[in-house]
Motif scaffolding. Structure first.
Motif, PDB file in Angstrom:
ATOM      1  N   MET A 156     -19.375  28.420  79.569  1.00 52.56           N
ATOM      2  CA  MET A 156     -19.491  27.225  78.731  1.00 52.56           C
ATOM      3  C   MET A 156     -20.722  26.434  79.133  1.00 52.56           C
ATOM      4  SD  MET A 156     -16.757  24.149  78.189  1.00 52.56           S
ATOM      5  CE  MET A 156     -17.100  22.830  77.038  1.00 52.56           C
ATOM      6  N   VAL A 157     -21.507  25.996  78.153  1.00 52.67           N
ATOM      7  CA  VAL A 157     -22.711  25.207  78.399  1.00 52.67           C
ATOM      8  C   VAL A 157     -22.413  23.749  78.085  1.00 52.67           C
ATOM      9  CG1 VAL A 157     -25.116  24.835  77.774  1.00 52.67           C
ATOM     10  CG2 VAL A 157     -24.208  27.159  77.868  1.00 52.67           C
ATOM     11  N   ALA A 158     -22.605  22.861  79.046  1.00 53.54           N
ATOM     12  CA  ALA A 158     -22.330  21.438  78.838  1.00 53.54           C
ATOM     13  C   ALA A 158     -23.021  20.634  79.922  1.00 53.54           C
ATOM     14  CB  ALA A 158     -20.829  21.162  78.854  1.00 53.54           C
ATOM     15  N   ALA A 159     -23.204  19.347  79.657  1.00 59.91           N
ATOM     16  CA  ALA A 159     -23.685  18.455  80.702  1.00 59.91           C
ATOM     17  C   ALA A 159     -22.545  18.184  81.671  1.00 59.91           C
ATOM     18  CB  ALA A 159     -24.189  17.149  80.094  1.00 59.91           C
ATOM     19  N   GLN A 160     -22.897  17.972  82.935  1.00 57.40           N
ATOM     20  CA  GLN A 160     -21.857  17.703  83.928  1.00 57.40           C
ATOM     21  C   GLN A 160     -21.313  16.292  83.810  1.00 57.40           C
ATOM     22  OE1 GLN A 160     -24.832  19.625  86.688  1.00 57.40           O
ATOM     23  NE2 GLN A 160     -23.057  19.538  88.017  1.00 57.40           N
ATOM     24  N   ILE A 161     -22.129  15.365  83.312  1.00 61.30           N
ATOM     25  CA  ILE A 161     -21.673  13.995  83.076  1.00 61.30           C
ATOM     26  C   ILE A 161     -21.261  13.891  81.616  1.00 61.30           C
ATOM     27  CG2 ILE A 161     -22.355  11.575  83.013  1.00 61.30           C
ATOM     28  CD1 ILE A 161     -24.285  12.129  85.290  1.00 61.30           C
ATOM     29  N   GLN A 162     -20.037  13.436  81.388  1.00 61.99           N
ATOM     30  CA  GLN A 162     -19.510  13.345  80.033  1.00 61.99           C
ATOM     31  C   GLN A 162     -18.982  11.929  79.802  1.00 61.99           C
ATOM     32  OE1 GLN A 162     -16.800  16.677  79.472  1.00 61.99           O
ATOM     33  NE2 GLN A 162     -18.364  18.155  80.113  1.00 61.99           N
ATOM     34  N   VAL A 163     -19.405  11.335  78.686  1.00 62.61           N
ATOM     35  CA  VAL A 163     -19.086   9.946  78.379  1.00 62.61           C
ATOM     36  C   VAL A 163     -18.061   9.910  77.258  1.00 62.61           C
ATOM     37  CG1 VAL A 163     -20.003   7.697  77.717  1.00 62.61           C
ATOM     38  CG2 VAL A 163     -21.420   9.281  79.053  1.00 62.61           C
ATOM     39  N   LEU A 164     -16.955   9.219  77.508  1.00 69.42           N
ATOM     40  CA  LEU A 164     -15.869   9.152  76.534  1.00 69.42           C
ATOM     41  C   LEU A 164     -16.299   8.343  75.319  1.00 69.42           C
ATOM     42  CD1 LEU A 164     -12.880  10.066  76.257  1.00 69.42           C
ATOM     43  CD2 LEU A 164     -12.229   7.799  77.106  1.00 69.42           C
ATOM     44  N   ARG A 165     -16.075   8.919  74.139  1.00 64.34           N
ATOM     45  CA  ARG A 165     -16.365   8.217  72.889  1.00 64.34           C
ATOM     46  C   ARG A 165     -15.242   7.246  72.550  1.00 64.34           C
ATOM     47  NH1 ARG A 165     -19.379  12.929  70.379  1.00 64.34           N
ATOM     48  NH2 ARG A 165     -17.398  14.055  70.478  1.00 64.34           N
ATOM     49  N   GLY A 166     -15.555   6.237  71.760  1.00 64.44           N
ATOM     50  CA  GLY A 166     -14.536   5.293  71.331  1.00 64.44           C
ATOM     51  C   GLY A 166     -15.151   4.100  70.641  1.00 64.44           C
ATOM     52  N   GLU A 167     -14.399   3.015  70.589  1.00 61.99           N
ATOM     53  CA  GLU A 167     -14.869   1.800  69.921  1.00 61.99           C
ATOM     54  C   GLU A 167     -14.431   0.573  70.717  1.00 61.99           C
ATOM     55  OE1 GLU A 167     -16.873   1.556  67.416  1.00 61.99           O
ATOM     56  OE2 GLU A 167     -16.930   3.709  66.962  1.00 61.99           O
ATOM     57  N   ASN A 168     -15.176  -0.493  70.541  1.00 65.40           N
ATOM     58  CA  ASN A 168     -14.797  -1.821  71.030  1.00 65.40           C
ATOM     59  C   ASN A 168     -15.544  -2.841  70.185  1.00 65.40           C
ATOM     60  OD1 ASN A 168     -14.140  -4.179  72.281  1.00 65.40           O
ATOM     61  ND2 ASN A 168     -14.624  -3.499  74.366  1.00 65.40           N
ATOM     62  N   PRO A 169     -14.964  -3.236  69.034  1.00 66.50           N
ATOM     63  CA  PRO A 169     -15.673  -4.166  68.144  1.00 66.50           C
ATOM     64  C   PRO A 169     -16.053  -5.478  68.807  1.00 66.50           C
ATOM     65  CG  PRO A 169     -13.764  -3.189  67.043  1.00 66.50           C
ATOM     66  CD  PRO A 169     -13.669  -2.807  68.484  1.00 66.50           C
ATOM     67  N   ALA A 170     -15.312  -5.885  69.826  1.00 66.20           N
ATOM     68  CA  ALA A 170     -15.620  -7.150  70.500  1.00 66.20           C
ATOM     69  C   ALA A 170     -16.811  -7.032  71.441  1.00 66.20           C
ATOM     70  CB  ALA A 170     -14.393  -7.637  71.278  1.00 66.20           C
ATOM     71  N   ASN A 171     -17.230  -5.822  71.752  1.00 66.97           N
ATOM     72  CA  ASN A 171     -18.317  -5.628  72.711  1.00 66.97           C
ATOM     73  C   ASN A 171     -19.189  -4.441  72.288  1.00 66.97           C
ATOM     74  OD1 ASN A 171     -20.003  -5.572  74.965  1.00 66.97           O
ATOM     75  ND2 ASN A 171     -18.535  -4.417  76.197  1.00 66.97           N
ATOM     76  N   PRO A 172     -20.015  -4.600  71.258  1.00 65.63           N
ATOM     77  CA  PRO A 172     -20.877  -3.483  70.829  1.00 65.63           C
ATOM     78  C   PRO A 172     -21.864  -3.026  71.909  1.00 65.63           C
ATOM     79  CG  PRO A 172     -20.797  -5.224  69.158  1.00 65.63           C
ATOM     80  CD  PRO A 172     -20.175  -5.782  70.392  1.00 65.63           C
ATOM     81  N   LEU A 173     -22.143  -3.887  72.886  1.00 68.10           N
ATOM     82  CA  LEU A 173     -23.122  -3.530  73.906  1.00 68.10           C
ATOM     83  C   LEU A 173     -22.624  -2.453  74.863  1.00 68.10           C
ATOM     84  CD1 LEU A 173     -24.660  -7.023  74.808  1.00 68.10           C
ATOM     85  CD2 LEU A 173     -25.344  -5.399  73.025  1.00 68.10           C
ATOM     86  N   TRP A 174     -21.367  -2.038  74.754  1.00 71.07           N
ATOM     87  CA  TRP A 174     -20.876  -0.950  75.596  1.00 71.07           C
ATOM     88  C   TRP A 174     -21.697   0.311  75.386  1.00 71.07           C
ATOM     89  CZ3 TRP A 174     -19.419   3.828  73.950  1.00 71.07           C
ATOM     90  CH2 TRP A 174     -19.046   3.985  72.609  1.00 71.07           C
ATOM     91  N   ARG A 175     -22.293   0.447  74.204  1.00 71.32           N
ATOM     92  CA  ARG A 175     -23.059   1.653  73.880  1.00 71.32           C
ATOM     93  C   ARG A 175     -24.323   1.795  74.719  1.00 71.32           C
ATOM     94  NH1 ARG A 175     -21.014  -0.069  68.852  1.00 71.32           N
ATOM     95  NH2 ARG A 175     -19.681   1.492  67.846  1.00 71.32           N
TER      96      ARG A 175
END
Length: 576
Positions: free
Chosen positions: A1-20
């Motif tokens: 399997m080819v993948a990056a070793q660091i993986q960032v969980l996707r999701g939402e937080n309308p109160a804090n768009p700067l999480w991106r």
């Protein structure tokens, strides 16, 4: 399997768009990563942004922990506190800054090497319950000093714990939001906000957004860089017993700093431009300048081409008055840069506006990106600051808007400006020539220590024609850089290197990594833990490393050249 070793969980937080901004933090620090809905396996390092986690996502986090997976969370859901060996403090988990009498206070933390850092955007209050505190959360500037009323820390800002075979880190604050706010300041003090022109200097600038936001006692501390350094240290710790994670270093050739010398055109005649170019060239440095619209005749298109071929840069220095609206400035910039491009045949890679005029929180950056400019240089110490790492970073970093959308343009802060030190326009005492030279040397040493870009500006008009001559100061600065063997960059070269560095993709495979890029890049520096040994194999060819130190530990630096379209195998040879 080819993948990056660091993986960032996707999701939402309308109160804090700067999480991106978490993605940009990893890119700044040279880590490749994937966005995921669930980690690929227990060997993946899962990063959990400040998301509004669903019950299903909380279960994904708990399952990754149960399987021995390592993770780093930024202000996670309080329901996950026990996963990180901490427990909520009482019934209140919010610690926000507070605005009183026109001033703004933030929480603070202390970096492991001693520097105090502001924490913007709030933090949750915890006590360790099995975890180890790495950095304290402090309510006041001096709260952890011996003998003070608030001596010590009850609450961790950063903590870590080892459990079930995995390593877990919790930032009690949202690192992404904190870093974005340190770098971009307060949106309500932007030109279209309720507290516009906060510094009272009769113009709109980025400086306005740092009044009452940046603790002036910390103006010389690259706070954003040190917050990110905390993350790098925690990544190193979290994967210490696993397969190492390659890191793309911020400078080529395993350098620890670099220099970009520039200056705005500002009424300078041609002879002063020539003096700036020739002086920098004498010491082995390129020079970058930005012409005003009425200076286009000073440098012909063919001459600009020759200067760029020699390694210098020639860009544009727009002026549209002191108080343009965002829409007025957008119309002007698009027309003015079109005129520049029509004359010179290219879009400048970098720009600085006259009087560093800025509209909106990031409106000017958005327009520049649409024009095709790659680097904004309007970060510039003005009233009440005079010099320093005002945006908290010595590195090129990208902007994020209030909706959480990334803007594809870098900001490189100007840490020294000749006019701010010679005149009293910042409301602070002017510096003598000797003081300017000594402080420039101190800044070179700071940039070496913090491994960032030394970026001063010397206007051509000030070298010998306007006010106190700055030529002796420039020569002393160049000589100091030369003595430290610091490499010089033009604005064009620096933006091109950063674009090429970020185009590199490193993916983990069973017996090593695949390194891919669609751009040629010279002297790329790959960092791996010092325990990997003295050489690596790239496409079967041995590459010898050199000892390197960053983020509190020893590394090995491997310098390689990559061609456009490269896709090859990176391996660690077996120990003899």
């Amino acid at each position: 399997m080819v993948a990056a070793q660091i993986q960032v969980l996707r999701g939402e937080n309308p109160a804090n768009p700067l999480w991106r901004y978490v993605g940009e933090i990893l890119a700044i620090e040279g880590f490749c990563f994937d966005w995921v809905d669930t980690p690929s396996g227990p060997r993946a390092l899962l990063i959990i942004p400040n998301l509004l986690l669903t019950p299903a996502q909380q279960d994904i986090v708990r399952e990754h922990a149960r399987r021995g997976g390592s993770m780093i969370a930024f202000r996670p859901a309080v329901e996950l506190a026990s996963v990180f060996g901490i427990e909520p403090y009482g019934e209140s988990w919010m610690f926000e800054g507070r605005r009183l009498v026109g001033q703004w206070w933030s929480a603070y933390t202390r970096h492991p090497e001693g520097e105090l850092l502001q924490v913007h955007g709030g933090a949750d209050l915890y006590r360790v319950s099995g975890a180890e505190e790495i950095a304290p959360l402090l309510s006041d500037y001096d709260a952890d000093l011996p003998g003070r009323r608030h001596a010590g820390s009850l609450h961790p800002a950063v903590s870590r714990v080892e459990a079930s075979g995995g390593r877990r880190v919790c930032f009690a604050y949202d690192l992404a939001r904190c870093v974005a706010l340190i770098q971009q300041g307060r949106a309500d003090q932007a030109s279209d906000g309720p507290f516009a022109n906060a510094d009272g200097d009769a113009k709109f600038s980025l400086n306005d957004m740092f009044i009452g936001h940046l603790d002036p006692r910390l103006r010389n501390v690259p706070q954003s860089d040190l917050h990110r350094d905390l993350l790098v240290r925690m990544i190193d710790w979290a994967v210490e017993r696993e397969k190492p994670v390659p890191r793309l270093w911020r400078f080529p050739g395993a350098q620890v700093t670099a220099a970009m010398i520039d200056g705005d055109g500002d009424m300078a005649p041609r002879a002063e431009f020539d003096l700036a170019f020739s002086t920098c060239k004498e010491f082995g440095f390129p020079y970058s300048t930005y012409l005003m619209a009425d200076q286009f005749e000073a440098i012909a298109p063919s001459e600009a081409g020759s200067l760029r071929a020699e390694g210098h840069s020639v860009g544009f220095h727009p002026w549209c008055g002191a108080f343009p609206s965002p829409s007025e400035f957008e119309v002007y910039l698009k027309k003015a840069f079109g005129d520049f491009s029509n004359r010179y045949g290219y879009v400048p890679s970098a720009t600085r506006n006259h009087c560093v005029i800025w509209t909106g929180w990031v409106d000017t950056a958005r327009v520049e990106a649409e024009i095709g400019i790659r680097m904004d240089l309007n970060g510039y110490s003005c009233a009440y600051f005079q010099s320093g790492a005002q945006t908290g970073t010595l590195l090129p970093v990208k902007f994020i808007d209030q909706r959480g959308a990334m803007l594809d343009i870098y900001s490189q802060f100007t840490i020294i400006s000749d006019d701010a030190w010679i005149d009293d326009k910042t409301y602070l005492p002017r510096l003598s020539e000797r003081e300017r030279i000594e402080e420039s040397r101190r800044w070179i040493e700071r940039c070496i220590r913090h491994q960032g870009m030394f970026h001063p500006t010397f206007h051509p008009i000030r070298l010998r024609r306007y006010g106190e001559p700055t030529l002796p100061w420039l020569r002393e600065t160049l000589a100091c850089l030369q003595s430290h063997k610091v490499r010089g960059w033009s604005a064009d070269g620096w933006t091109a290197f950063n674009d090429a560095r970020r185009a590199i993709r490193i993916e983990s495979v069973e017996s090593g990594w695949i390194v891919k890029t669609n751009q040629a890049v010279r002297e790329t520096t790959l960092l791996l833990p010092e325990g990997v040994g003295e050489q690596i194999l790239l496409d079967g060819t041995a590459v010898k490393g050199q000892p390197f130190y960053t983020a509190g530990r020893g590394q090995m630096a491997f310098v390689v050249d990559l061609e456009a379209g490269h896709s090859g195998k990176l391996e660690i040879p077996p120990a003899l």
